[in-house]
Design an enzyme around this catalytic site. Structure first.
Site, PDB file in Angstrom:
ATOM      1  N   CYS A 133      15.129  -4.214 -35.639  1.00 19.56           N
ATOM      2  CA  CYS A 133      14.289  -5.327 -35.170  1.00 19.56           C
ATOM      3  C   CYS A 133      14.720  -6.632 -35.831  1.00 19.56           C
ATOM      4  O   CYS A 133      14.342  -6.915 -36.966  1.00 19.56           O
ATOM      5  CB  CYS A 133      12.820  -5.023 -35.484  1.00 19.56           C
ATOM      6  SG  CYS A 133      11.712  -6.372 -35.025  1.00 19.56           S
ATOM      7  N   CYS A 136      12.011  -9.093 -36.693  1.00 23.39           N
ATOM      8  CA  CYS A 136      11.336  -8.785 -37.963  1.00 23.39           C
ATOM      9  C   CYS A 136      12.220  -9.124 -39.166  1.00 23.39           C
ATOM     10  O   CYS A 136      11.717  -9.614 -40.176  1.00 23.39           O
ATOM     11  CB  CYS A 136      11.010  -7.282 -38.059  1.00 23.39           C
ATOM     12  SG  CYS A 136      10.428  -6.527 -36.534  1.00 23.39           S
ATOM     13  N   ASP A 137      13.501  -8.836 -39.095  1.00 14.76           N
ATOM     14  CA  ASP A 137      14.317  -8.821 -40.314  1.00 14.76           C
ATOM     15  C   ASP A 137      15.430  -9.870 -40.404  1.00 14.76           C
ATOM     16  O   ASP A 137      16.089  -9.965 -41.441  1.00 14.76           O
ATOM     17  CB  ASP A 137      14.961  -7.426 -40.481  1.00 14.76           C
ATOM     18  CG  ASP A 137      13.906  -6.353 -40.695  1.00 14.76           C
ATOM     19  OD1 ASP A 137      12.820  -6.704 -41.198  1.00 14.76           O
ATOM     20  OD2 ASP A 137      14.151  -5.189 -40.361  1.00 14.76           O
TER      21      ASP A 137
END
Ligand code: NDP
Length: 315
Positions: A133, A136-137
């Site tokens: 993801c 997200c990261d």
């Protein structure tokens, strides 16, 4: 056997958020958490973009606090997987686990989806350079080198998200061409992402965390250095047990609801209801597009509110 009000299948953010709402509305709620409770969140480390957690929160801590909140209002948690749901002629649903059969008036499906893996031992690098993801990261890769695998829209979206932070982004495509939509391909062309076609990963290098990859580039082996590897090779929704249940699913196995499919006749009153009256669905088993904990939570809340309203009407 007594009939309870709501069965929630799945224990990620969609399931627990739904349970907070149904249980707080005094609808007797059972969450079937499965054998690996918590869903995808338990596989992430730090989450910096969940609204309401300004200092960040780990995935497992977030999911545990969601569970605690759901239980505070009286939800019951069963740590078993559901093997089948069957609509009863007299109304309601039979929910079968390996050890027991339960009866419910309604069901909320919230089983999530798992990212497809390469199966070359990458699991041991979760949170240590491996991610599925980029939304997200990506921010953890400021001024670092990142590789992305895949040829669909997600792979391009992830690569582009990484360009905002990483110093170098390379997209590995196993075949000769991308599967992604034309507009996304155009965006890729005008970005700094380097694309390598006919290239796959043979091996991941690194002891504590990922430090490099061994690539197979058109049959030639070569080693590259990297800080991160993002897999964007599709997801598998956990919906297999719904085969034969009558619940409509897409070709890819995602549950169809009015909200996602835009079927206006369902959209009017119960956007999160499936084609089976009394069965609702939320989170990544429906949403193949966003796949965010905050969105899954929101969808869970919507499903719970629809469910409550539907029960009110059905009485
Ligand atoms: P897709 O199924 O569309 O694409 C998966 C990609 O991964 C394919 O290119 C496939 O290669 C590749 N792949 C599969 N297995 C492997 C493997 N073992 N090794 C290397 N590569 C592999 O998944 P997406 O997640 O990209 O998209 C899912 C859906 O969500 C699509 O409908 C997409 O359009 C949509 N979406 C839309 C977005 C947008 O509009 N902005 C953003 C994100 C998703 P191959 O092509 O060779 O089969």
């Amino acid at each position: 056997m007594s009939t309870k009000r709501v069965a929630i299948i799945g224990s990620g953010p969609a399931g627990y958020a739904a349970a907070v709402y149904t249980a707080r509305a005094e609808l007797e709620t059972t969450i079937f958490a499965g054998l690996e409770p918590g869903g995808q969140l338990t596989k992430t480390t730090e989450i910096e973009n969940f609204p309401g957690a300004p200092k960040g929160v780990t995935g497992p801590a977030l999911v545990m606090s969601m569970q605690e909140q759901a239980m505070r209002f009286g939800s019951e948690v069963v740590y078993e997987s559901v093997g089948r749901i069957t609509k009863q002629e007299a109304g309601g649903f039979e929910v079968e686990t390996e050890s027991k059969t339960y009866l419910f008036d309604t069901v909320i499906l919230a089983m999530g989806a798992s990212p497809r893996m390469l199966s070359i031992g990458e699991e041991k690098y979760w949170g240590k350079g491996l991610s599925t993801c980029a939304v997200c990261d990506a921010a953890f890769y400021r001024d670092k080198v990142a590789y992305v695998v895949g040829g669909g829209d997600s792979a391009i979206e992830d690569s582009l998200a990484l360009t905002k932070f990483a110093s170098e982004v390379t997209l590995l495509v196993r075949g000769e061409k991308l599967r992604a939509s034309k507009p996304m391909q155009k965006k890729l062309e005008s970005s700094k992402v380097k694309v390598l076609y006919n290239t796959s990963i043979k091996e991941i290098l690194g002891i504590e965390r990922i430090t490099g990859l061994v690539l197979d580039a058109s049959g030639e082996e070569k080693e590259v250095v990297t800080d991160g590897l993002f897999l964007a090779i599709g997801h598998i929704p956990a919906t297999k047990f719904l085969d034969g249940s009558g619940v409509s699913m897409s070709e890819m196995g995602y549950v169809k609801t009015g909200l996602v499919d835009g079927n206006v006749s369902w959209l009017t009153d119960f956007p999160t209801m499936t084609n089976v009256p009394g069965v609702f669905a939320a989170g990544d088993c429906v949403d193949y597009r966003y796949r965010q904990a905050a969105i899954a939570s929101g969808m869970g809340v919507m499903a719970a509110l629809d469910c409550e309203k539907w029960l009110g009407k059905a009485e």
